[in-house]
Design an enzyme around this catalytic site. Structure first.
Site, PDB file in Angstrom:
ATOM      1  N   ASP A  31       0.866  -1.168   0.000  1.00 28.21           N
ATOM      2  CA  ASP A  31       0.000   0.000   0.000  1.00 28.21           C
ATOM      3  C   ASP A  31       0.907   1.224   0.000  1.00 28.21           C
ATOM      4  O   ASP A  31       2.137   1.086  -0.049  1.00 28.21           O
ATOM      5  CB  ASP A  31      -0.953  -0.025   1.205  1.00 28.21           C
ATOM      6  CG  ASP A  31      -2.304   0.587   0.848  1.00 28.21           C
ATOM      7  OD1 ASP A  31      -2.315   1.771   0.454  1.00 28.21           O
ATOM      8  OD2 ASP A  31      -3.327  -0.120   0.932  1.00 28.21           O
ATOM      9  N   HIS A  41      -2.705   3.342  -4.705  1.00 29.21           N
ATOM     10  CA  HIS A  41      -2.009   2.955  -3.468  1.00 29.21           C
ATOM     11  C   HIS A  41      -0.536   2.669  -3.752  1.00 29.21           C
ATOM     12  O   HIS A  41       0.039   1.733  -3.211  1.00 29.21           O
ATOM     13  CB  HIS A  41      -2.672   1.724  -2.845  1.00 29.21           C
ATOM     14  CG  HIS A  41      -4.061   1.976  -2.334  1.00 29.21           C
ATOM     15  ND1 HIS A  41      -4.309   2.609  -1.138  1.00 29.21           N
ATOM     16  CD2 HIS A  41      -5.284   1.709  -2.868  1.00 29.21           C
ATOM     17  CE1 HIS A  41      -5.623   2.703  -0.943  1.00 29.21           C
ATOM     18  NE2 HIS A  41      -6.234   2.179  -1.983  1.00 29.21           N
ATOM     19  N   GLU A  60     -10.059   2.404  -4.941  1.00 27.96           N
ATOM     20  CA  GLU A  60      -9.694   3.774  -4.569  1.00 27.96           C
ATOM     21  C   GLU A  60      -8.653   4.382  -5.504  1.00 27.96           C
ATOM     22  O   GLU A  60      -7.688   5.002  -5.065  1.00 27.96           O
ATOM     23  CB  GLU A  60      -9.168   3.788  -3.119  1.00 27.96           C
ATOM     24  CG  GLU A  60     -10.221   3.360  -2.119  1.00 27.96           C
ATOM     25  CD  GLU A  60      -9.728   3.431  -0.675  1.00 27.96           C
ATOM     26  OE1 GLU A  60     -10.564   3.639   0.216  1.00 27.96           O
ATOM     27  OE2 GLU A  60      -8.511   3.277  -0.434  1.00 27.96           O
TER      28      GLU A  60
END
Lengths: 530, 530
Positions: A157, A229, A293
């Site tokens: 991440d 990420h 995301e």
């Protein structure tokens, strides 16, 4: 017993199972691994006898304990392993300790059992905080005790990359650590601990984790979360980023705009890393590639990326993202693995038909994915995100929000009754997520994970939960005590488990969830407001 | 091999030791425990054969590996266990991992071995920071690998009490946690982390630790440090204090004036706690009762205590302290255990003849204790206090001082050649201390303990160290890697191991040590200036 079996009846009679007793028949190694303190010996005829019945499912079993010993009929190795786990739960809680005791009483019982779902998972984010190999192995032991069988390791991440790469060594040398960590909520001005944090698994470690899990009927699902990420990756290899700029391993939380490029060198980089990770794990049927995301601004602003998309006949960054994920899924398919994605990737469209979807933004989008023919693993924030507090109380340790209670998890139904039969048939199972922004160490991991993961195990095994969960859990906590699991006590944290205080939000997570879920109808909407 | 054996010769020939091979003869359980990955089966004749030879010492062994298998001759169970540990070190480093490998190559060797000292110890301060049971069990595994055999658990200090008491439950309910912890040096104005810290071992946990250790030839030496270092006890039971005032569990470092009273209720309290701890451990030959860094001001100021001392015919607080420790040592003797004390208690005088002395303030006072007829375990700050930094460098994590290097430890001689034969005969062995004010978690514990504890194991086993330690250690670190031990790399910390930066003091710990050692001639001087 947790999870509770399909059928459990007490029989008259009991017997004393000696340490060093003999296990005969099929799958003796599986039975021995489930009962390590009993030091069972394989032999021709014994106190525990196991026979394979191909008519049963691989994970199904029947167990009969009486005055003459234990008979197990199992569909496969997993069934034998789970039968032995059930047998273990029939012994006193101290059998989960190292002891000098010479024998244990086994009550007379008959058990018939099979899981409702084949995917009963826990997710652990080892990127936001690193957990040493021994903690991963211990989590696998605890999963096995609960008949959980998928360990989803979130290996990368913005805040860290956690696995050795011999092809791209800067990943473990540079991307694996950060100089400090934010210790407060991501909506506040960051406050830092000024303590470096990091670590990674060597490929040998990953091989060990894979073998250890396999022996315990757990499949490791590695996640290389792309294309967003990406700060940690781009701290080491900025050339794979959309802008070419070097990022830093993030020291704070929230969603970063750092994004990989979709260009061929990036695909080459990622498939090389897939080969390394899958090779170390000894092959794996699933690789999670994220897709969540993603902030596509940098793609839309890059003329090179835009013209690459145009050369592929794609209209805009969103279609290009779908193409990119499909390209990676194809590469995985060539390697014998199915891709798993978060639900944004389904909403964006264009997935391979065999891609598994994890609907974190709610069961609504999960149902749509199932209706579209995708296999689905239920992973909704409510009630399966265990980084939420277990109570809206100021003495809870700081959490991303509140509250997801044990009762919320126990009431969850992975395949909701209002779905059609076809949709329900697409549900592989359920999985709890532990994001670790606010889980700095293994002691806190225990607190967040247990006993909510006991409830997850119950509903993932049985589909609907069973009566008497509360009473059975009270007994089960004695097993966790024996194992030294620092779970959250039912009446709230111990004084030293309070850590940084939680400020109750006054907003129910179920309400937040409804807002998140509404976003799943908009493929451009990738910024949840939690 | 670490520690290096007395004799090790390579022989021609080798053989392949299969997983599931048979171990025959004496002590099969000890051999199996030392080689857990080999899944050895006890049998009548096997690839590994063990015979007891009563002419050898309990811990001594001979090991021959050739083309036909492995023959072990052992003085006792410990000798068989250590022979198997040596055999394990002959296998590739990956044999310390969980693997699916079916066999391992064993080179031809002949080993003859016996320890120079019977006490080869590690001390762990679980009071300043608590370490969960699993970390204690893991430390025992690592001790066994290094043929270390005494685990000294410092169970109580001003900052916490770490064991359940059924007789005095406020000890684990109140004394086991603090609301925050100082994160800087004790000479600076305290800066706090504002994170609660705590935890304790249940008596069942302690029983498990004792059994686990016993199986691995490790004796647990519990320490209940009295009469000073008493803040945590006096937060729960102020009535056992010299002033009767309630203290708080300390959240900062340094020496506190909190002190127990020497009156009969305190002795009754302590002997009850001894019974609980010793009962849980299943009996223990040694109990450490501290006696260090005692500030007697509150005794001298209490008319009740002064007159109690006078009623016993004692002149002043110092004699009363000596009486008090002897009273406790007598109580332990009645329970079959010998007392162990820090060297201040020897300087104060009046010890029972069988009390073991740990000269932390230097080998000078150790020699005097030995000359006075006490058994001595070498524990000097320099070079056996592992809370000191391993290098005087700004990228070392914060330590109490600097520096105690791996080479310093490797050069240590527990029984110095300049001592008389009689004095040297009193040396039971050596022990490294890990005080944990600046060891907040198990990952940092690994860093501080290893590889210095490898050097300690070498000198405690051999007495003098052996040639080639550096080269052997380089290979040995591969075993620690396989085990996931986050030791300090020889060239300094990994980026994430730097934690709060160390400020090099410019003062050599050997010089500080000379100052501390000078204080040992003054029984009133109990406030070291480190």
């Amino acid at each position: 017993m947790i999870p509770f079996p399909e059928v459990l009846s007490r029989l008259s009679g009991s017997f004393e199972l000696s340490v060093g007793a003999t296990v005969s028949g099929d799958f003796p190694d599986a039975v021995r691994l489930a009962l390590p303190g009993l030091d069972l010996r394989p032999g021709d005829s014994g106190e525990i006898d196991v026979r394979r019945d191909p008519a049963l499912g691989e994970e199904a079993y029947r167990l009969t304990a009486g005055s003459r010993g234990v008979e197990i009929v199992a569909g496969g190795r997993a069934g034998a392993f789970y039968a032995a786990q059930s047998l273990h739960q029939l012994l006193p809680g101290d059998s989960y300790r190292f002891t000098e005791r010479a024998s244990w009483p086994v009550p007379g019982v008959r058990v018939e059992d099979a899981p409702r779902f084949p995917w009963r998972g826990l997710h652990l984010d080892v990127a936001r905080h690193f957990f040493p190999k021994r903690e991963v192995l211990r989590l696998i032991d605890l999963m096995a005790l609960h008949k959980l069988n998928r360990l989803h390791l979130h290996l990368v991440d913005d805040q860290g990359w956690r696995v050795e790469s011999r092809a791209y060594p800067l990943l473990h040398e540079v991307s694996s650590h950060r100089p400090r960590t934010a210790v407060n909520h991501h909506r506040e001005p960051a406050a830092y601990d000024e303590v470096p944090h990091g670590g990674y698994y060597t490929l040998d470690d990953l091989a060990e984790i894979g073998a250890y899990a396999r022996a315990r009927c757990v499949t490791v699902v590695p996640e290389i979360d792309v294309p967003g990420h990406a700060s940690a990756i781009l701290a080491a290899y900025p050339e794979f980023g959309a802008t070419g700029e070097r990022h830093e391993v993030l020291d704070r939380w929230g969603i970063s705009p750092a994004i990989l490029s979709p260009l061929p060198p990036t695909v080459e980089f990622l498939t090389t890393v897939f080969d390394e990770v899958m090779g170390a794990l000894g092959g794996t049927p699933y690789v999670h590639i994220g897709g969540d995301e993603v902030v596509l601004d940098h793609w839309a602003a890059s003329s090179e990326i835009v013209s690459y998309g145009e050369s592929l006949g794609l209209a805009g960054a969103n279609e290009l993202q779908a193409w990119f994920l499909r390209r990676l899924a194809d590469a995985l398919a060539e390697r014998g693995a199915r891709a798993v994605v978060w639900d944004e990737a389904f909403v964006s469209g264009g997935l391979r038909a065999d891609t598994v979807v994890m609907p974190w933004r709610g069961m609504g989008v999960g149902r749509r994915a199932a209706a579209a023919g995708h296999d689905v693993v239920a992973t909704p924030v409510f009630p399966l995100y265990f980084d939420y507090a277990e109570a809206s109380a100021a003495d809870e340790p700081m959490a991303i929000g509140d509250a997801i209670t044990l009762a919320d998890v126990a009431a969850f139904r992975p395949a909701p009754p209002e779905w059609s039969d076809e949709e329900r048939a697409r549900v592989l199972g359920a999985q709890a997520q532990l994001w670790t922004e606010r889980v700095p160490d293994a002691r806190t991991l225990d607190y967040r994970m247990w006993p909510r993961a006991c409830a997850l195990a119950e509903v993932a095994w049985s589909g609907t939960g069973r009566d008497g969960f509360g009473e059975r859990l009270a007994e089960h906590l004695g097993r966790l005590d024996a194992l030294g699991v620092e779970y959250r006590p039912l009446d709230g944290p111990r004084p030293w488990q309070r850590r940084r205080p939680h400020r109750p939000s006054g907003t129910r997570v179920a309400d937040v969830m409804a807002r998140i879920e509404a976003m799943t109808h908009d493929p451009e909407s990738t910024r949840p407001s939690v």
